[in-house]
Enzyme design. Structure first.
Site, PDB file in Angstrom:
ATOM      1  N   HIS A  43       0.664  -0.195 -10.391  1.00 22.79           N
ATOM      2  CA  HIS A  43      -0.249  -1.016  -9.575  1.00 22.79           C
ATOM      3  C   HIS A  43      -0.624  -2.305 -10.323  1.00 22.79           C
ATOM      4  O   HIS A  43      -1.807  -2.622 -10.511  1.00 22.79           O
ATOM      5  CB  HIS A  43      -1.512  -0.238  -9.210  1.00 22.79           C
ATOM      6  CG  HIS A  43      -2.177  -0.761  -7.963  1.00 22.79           C
ATOM      7  ND1 HIS A  43      -2.793   0.047  -7.048  1.00 22.79           N
ATOM      8  CD2 HIS A  43      -2.327  -2.028  -7.486  1.00 22.79           C
ATOM      9  CE1 HIS A  43      -3.286  -0.683  -6.067  1.00 22.79           C
ATOM     10  NE2 HIS A  43      -3.013  -1.961  -6.310  1.00 22.79           N
ATOM     11  N   ARG A  80       0.849  -1.185   0.000  1.00 21.21           N
ATOM     12  CA  ARG A  80       0.000   0.000   0.000  1.00 21.21           C
ATOM     13  C   ARG A  80       0.893   1.246   0.000  1.00 21.21           C
ATOM     14  O   ARG A  80       1.918   1.286   0.694  1.00 21.21           O
ATOM     15  CB  ARG A  80      -0.919   0.026   1.231  1.00 21.21           C
ATOM     16  CG  ARG A  80      -1.993  -1.061   1.230  1.00 21.21           C
ATOM     17  CD  ARG A  80      -3.069  -0.759   0.202  1.00 21.21           C
ATOM     18  NE  ARG A  80      -4.166  -1.718   0.218  1.00 21.21           N
ATOM     19  CZ  ARG A  80      -4.250  -2.777  -0.577  1.00 21.21           C
ATOM     20  NH1 ARG A  80      -3.294  -3.030  -1.447  1.00 21.21           N
ATOM     21  NH2 ARG A  80      -5.293  -3.588  -0.512  1.00 21.21           N
TER      22      ARG A  80
END
Length: 309
Positions: free
Chosen positions: A272, A224
């Site tokens: 991502h 994250r």
């Protein structure tokens, strides 16, 4: 008939609808999956945090909200959601994460970037150490962290895993608590971040903890974005304390075009992609949880609201 509401971004419907139907049929479940069920007849909500659904109070018959994503930070604090919330633990996603993490760990371990940029006619042999002589630390020993730890241990790396609560895994040094974190960072020639995003984990890798790493360590973050204090990491990279950072997740996504990470010579940005939910296997997980709910059994992967994951 079981009524399931598909509450995710509309562009996911064409991919997920047939895969979910196949998964339901395989288990013999009679499910009416729609995007527009009336709230009072919904038995299950198949959910993604990019959905427009925010008020769960009308869903009085619903038994559970089944998240399509591993991350639940966008929904876990919703005060209208009092139903069981199950996060996605997808074997396809886990496999993808293992492959991405293993690939970038080996890239840094073998010095592949150096070999690629050394195509200038200069013969400069650089022999890396064996994996047994390169310490790897993984922060976060949940499903993904444990799978990555086992894969890297199988390649011969001495792997240390740190988690908030005690864990055990054969062949892996498992640590927890503040003292354990210091020890885990102290041996982390390659550091991999796989913690969840909670208030307690924000800026886990700050200036103080970056200074605990061996000089020349590599940082890999597929977890994250908020786990890292960006300014502290950039400063450590500029000093040469950190050799390179490979980052797949960020506080703002897409990463703004003017962010310093893009132009930094010691940073690799990936968009991502470390691990995406796989439609087929995720649909099988959703179907299994609905089957469990209909049988009166406990749901898989229920979120601990206090812990935030």
């Amino acid at each position: 008939m079981i009524n399931a509401l598909f509450a995710a971004h509309p562009d996911r419907w064409e991919k997920y609808a047939p895969a979910l139907k196949d998964a339901f049929d395989t288990l013999g479940l009679k499910v009416d999956l729609r995007q527009d069920h009336a709230p009072d007849i919904v038995d299950y909500i198949v959910y993604a945090p990019n959905s427009t659904l925010r008020d769960f109070t009308p869903y009085t018959r619903c038994k559970a909200v089944l998240n399509l994503w591993a991350g639940v930070e966008g929904i876990v604090d919703n005060v209208t959601l009092t139903l069981p919330l199950a996060r996605m633990v997808d074997p396809g996603m886990t496999r993808g994460m293992v492959e991405w993490v293993t690939g970038h760990t080996m890239r840094h371990h073998l010095g592949m970037d150096r070999n690629i940029t050394q195509q200038n006619g200069t013969w400069e042999p650089h022999v890396p150490p064996l994996a047994a002589d390169r310490g790897v630390t993984i922060l976060g020993m949940g499903q993904l962290g444990m799978a990555c730890a086992r894969a890297l241990s199988g390649l011969g790396f001495p792997v240390t895993g740190w988690s908030r609560t005690p864990k055990e895994a054969e062949g892996i040094t498992c640590l927890h608590g503040s003292d354990g974190l210091k020890q885990a960072l102290g041996t982390a020639e390659i550091l991999i971040l796989l913690l969840p995003n909670t208030p307690a984990t924000e800026n886990t890798l700050n200036a103080t903890r970056l200074a605990m790493l061996p000089k020349g360590a590599f940082v890999i973050n597929p977890g994250r974005g908020p786990l890292i204090d960006d300014d502290a990491l950039l400063a450590a990279l500029d000093r040469g304390d950190i050799a390179h950072a490979t980052l797949d997740v960020f506080r703002v996504e897409p990463l703004p075009v003017d962010h310093p990470y893009w132009a930094h010579p010691r940073v690799t940005v990936t968009p991502h992609i470390a691990s995406e939910t796989r439609v087929k296997t995720a649909s099988q997980v959703i179907a299994e949880n609905i089957q469990r709910g209909e049988a009166g059994n406990a749901f898989l992967h229920v979120v601990d609201r206090k812990a935030g994951y």
